[in-house]
Every structure is written in C-alpha cells, then in structure tokens.
Design an enzyme around this catalytic site. Structure first.
Site, PDB file in Angstrom:
ATOM      1  N   ALA A 131     -49.377 -26.119   6.554  1.00 15.76           N
ATOM      2  CA  ALA A 131     -48.811 -24.768   6.611  1.00 15.76           C
ATOM      3  C   ALA A 131     -49.783 -23.720   6.072  1.00 15.76           C
ATOM      4  CB  ALA A 131     -47.496 -24.726   5.841  1.00 15.76           C
ATOM      5  N   HIS A 132     -51.056 -23.872   6.395  1.00 21.07           N
ATOM      6  CA  HIS A 132     -52.069 -22.893   6.002  1.00 21.07           C
ATOM      7  C   HIS A 132     -52.582 -22.176   7.245  1.00 21.07           C
ATOM      8  CE1 HIS A 132     -52.703 -24.188   1.730  1.00 21.07           C
ATOM      9  NE2 HIS A 132     -52.077 -25.252   2.208  1.00 21.07           N
ATOM     10  N   ARG A 216     -58.293 -50.202  10.487  1.00 16.24           N
ATOM     11  CA  ARG A 216     -59.739 -50.262  10.710  1.00 16.24           C
ATOM     12  C   ARG A 216     -60.476 -49.078  10.094  1.00 16.24           C
ATOM     13  NH1 ARG A 216     -57.924 -52.564  15.598  1.00 16.24           N
ATOM     14  NH2 ARG A 216     -57.811 -50.543  16.631  1.00 16.24           N
ATOM     15  N   HIS A 240     -40.976 -35.216   2.840  1.00 13.06           N
ATOM     16  CA  HIS A 240     -42.418 -35.443   2.949  1.00 13.06           C
ATOM     17  C   HIS A 240     -42.769 -36.921   2.959  1.00 13.06           C
ATOM     18  CE1 HIS A 240     -42.639 -31.176   1.833  1.00 13.06           C
ATOM     19  NE2 HIS A 240     -43.887 -31.201   2.267  1.00 13.06           N
ATOM     20  N   ASP A 263     -44.123 -29.130  -4.701  1.00 17.57           N
ATOM     21  CA  ASP A 263     -44.699 -28.335  -3.605  1.00 17.57           C
ATOM     22  C   ASP A 263     -43.671 -27.332  -3.102  1.00 17.57           C
ATOM     23  OD1 ASP A 263     -46.670 -27.484  -1.852  1.00 17.57           O
ATOM     24  OD2 ASP A 263     -46.215 -28.981  -0.322  1.00 17.57           O
TER      25      ASP A 263
END
Length: 365
Positions: A131-132, A216, A240, A263
């Site tokens: 959300a930036h 991997r 989250h 957060d």
C-alpha cells in the site's frame, strides 16, 4: 502505593497463580504469589503494557498527518487500549514531506508520547510495494538516507536490500544507531543473507510485502527467520497471516526473536468506510483495509490487545509466549530496558485483563 492482584500475573520469571504487583511512583516495587489482604484491584490477568514496533495511526488519526495534535490522538487511542509504548511509522512520501512529518513526530518522541520514528519507505521494491505509492518509491541514495536520519529520534528504517545502494543504506542506518529493517522486498535468499551481514535487525511484517517462500528459491522469508540477530514482525490480525503461520513463525524464530505488531492505520477502532493511507484511497469492509485501487491489504484495523488475544486463542501461544512477543521482545529490541515485563524496578506500564483477555485497565508510568 497501589497493590494490584489477579488470578494470574505473567511476571518476568513465570506465571504467578494468583499473584500481586505493588506499584509506587510509577515503578513496580514488588511482585509476589498469593492474595494480599489489601488489594486495590482484582482482575483475571496482569501483563506488561504492549510495545508496538509498527503503527501508522488509529482512532481516525494518522501519524502521516504532520499535525502534532492528530499524532498525539493516534498515540492516545492505542495507549487507552493497552499499547503503552509505540513507534510511529510513516509510509512512503517525497523526502521533504517525510522530513516534515518526522520532525513533528520527533517532538512528540522527545515528550515521551511516542518511542520514536519508523520510516517504512520510500526505499522499497516496486514489485512488493503493497500500500505504498509506486510513483514515490526510490533507490536509497546516500544523500536522502542521511537527510532522513538527521531527524532526531529515528528508531528504524525499512529498506529493500536489492535496490541500488540498499546494502550501503542498511549499514548507514546501523551506524546512525537506528534499526535497519528489511521489508517490501523482492530480494533473493542470497541477497537477504547479505543484508543480514550488513546489519539488518528487523524483518518488517514477515511474509507480507515479500517474495514468497519457494522450495527452490527460499527468498527473504527463510533467510530472515534463520538469522539469529533479526527480530521478525508478525501482523497477527487474522488477515495478514493465518493464525497457524503466526504460531509456526514464533516457534521457528523463538519468542525472543518474534514481535507481534499491529501495522494499524487511522481506521483502527473506527467503522467501515473510506479512508486514506499515504495519499492512496483505502476501503475498509468488515474491518479489513484494502486499497481502493488494486485491492492490496493496506495495514490493519487491529489494536495490540486484539492481536495478543488472537495469539493465545487462535495461534496456540501460551500467555508467557504472547507477552514476550507483545512486550518483552520489542522493548529489548528498542533498547528500552525499563519496560516490557512485570518485574521489580521497571516502569509500571501494566495491563489488567479480563477473563477473555480484553483490557480492563491500563496503568502507565
């Protein structure tokens, strides 16, 4: 002098059932087992006040506002709900805007309203931006990093180490006495290991905003979980991270290296509706915040107390483990040796909880 008693006191050296805590002049004077004759308050559980490393706001107020009164309201909202120590996080913005916002928070930190400043951006990967605002993301050039670190009371800076200058920036943050954090990153396992060697001490909301774990190419998640000097943030709001992931990460890293964080954004404690984060539109539905454009999760609406309760009820952590992750570990990471536990000599930042682990009373030094 005040004597608090409870069915259980989660003290630094174990759980007292029942127990009591004596408080005077903002300090814990004594902790003991049993039921004293004269106790001013009786509750179900007494724990230390929560320490939140990662918070953007709450109660309709945002730390991005550059308004001292609004920032103080956000801190007060969380304090009234159990977060007695809080680091104010800033989302990505232009450097001059970040500097102005941080200067306001710096004054509040000097007054003890917040415990410091966390820059979550602008040195983040566009591929893991969350959300930036992608138009404001940038590589961590030395001049901008230095400019932001000059603001007093900077506690932490999140950097994607694969960016040009990322490893050097992490080293500079460490040299400045702040916590270098890795987050919003598309780094490989190998590059993340380099970041740890460069001084990274925090994983900004582990799993979220990161290249996912693959058998991997394990990416940053495994590298950060395995790093003995890195504290991993976990947003245990039920959105989250799945509760089982919170429990597994806590067992893998150990509760001395795992910290529960909120957060949270301005929408915490508010009704569903339209909000803003870093200039981007946010829509909150059923308590979940997502960007209006694109649907990315945009922080949380939870309080530390709600996340603490989820850790115990849903993730299977013991009261002692949840206390370490909500208070003791983050306080130690910040170098705040006077708080984060129920022990004689420490600050009387204490919470009295009810049978459902809800906050009944908050005491602050």
């Amino acid at each position: 002098m005040t004597v608090l008693s409870a069915d259980r006191v989660v003290a630094l050296d174990g759980v007292l059932e029942p127990g009591w805590v004596e408080v005077a002049d903002g300090r814990i004077m004594a902790v003991g087992h049993g039921v004293p004759e004269h106790a001013d308050l009786h509750g179900a559980v007494i724990v230390p006040g929560f320490v939140d490393l990662h918070c953007h706001g709450g109660g309709g107020a945002s730390f991005d506002s550059a308004d001292s009164g609004e920032c103080a309201r956000a801190a007060a909202f969380h304090r009234e709900r159990g977060t007695t120590t809080l680091v104010a996080s800033l989302v990505t913005a232009a450097p001059d805007v970040l500097e102005r916002r941080a200067s306001v928070l710096s004054e509040l930190a000097a007054d003890g309203v917040v415990a410091g400043i966390h820059y979550e951006g602008p040195f983040l990967s566009p591929a893991r931006k969350g959300a930036h605002d992608p138009t404001l993301l940038r590589d961590p050039d030395a001049a901008t990093v230095e400019r932001l670190l000059r603001v007093p009371h900077v506690r932490m800076m999140t950097i994607a180490p694969e960016l040009d200058g990322g490893l050097d920036a992490l080293r500079r943050v460490r040299e400045a006495g702040a916590l270098p954090a890795v987050g919003h990153t598309d780094a490989t396992y190998e590059v993340t290991r380099e970041a740890v060697r460069a001084g990274a001490r925090v994983a900004t909301h582990l799993f979220n905003g990161m290249r996912p774990l693959h058998h991997r190419e394990p990416g940053p998640i495994l590298a950060l979980l395995d790093a003995p000097d890195v504290v991993v943030e976990l947003i245990g709001d039920g959105t989250h991270l799945h509760p089982a992931v919170v429990g597994h990460a806590a067992r893998t890293a150990g509760t001395g290296r795992a910290a529960l964080v909120t957060d949270s954004i301005a929408a915490a404690g508010m009704s569903d509706g339209e909000y803003e984060l870093g200039g981007l539109g946010v829509e909150v539905r059923e308590g979940v915040a997502r960007l209006t454009d694109g649907g990315s999760i945009a922080g949380s609406t939870a309080t530390a107390a709600e996340i603490f309760r989820r850790a115990v009820r849903d993730s299977g952590l013991s009261l002692e483990e949840a206390v370490r992750m909500s208070a003791t570990t983050p306080a130690a990471l910040l170098g705040l040796s006077d708080r984060g536990a129920v022990s004689p000599g420490l600050r009387a930042d204490l919470l009295v909880l009810d049978d459902d682990l809800g906050v009944r009373k908050v005491l602050t030094a």
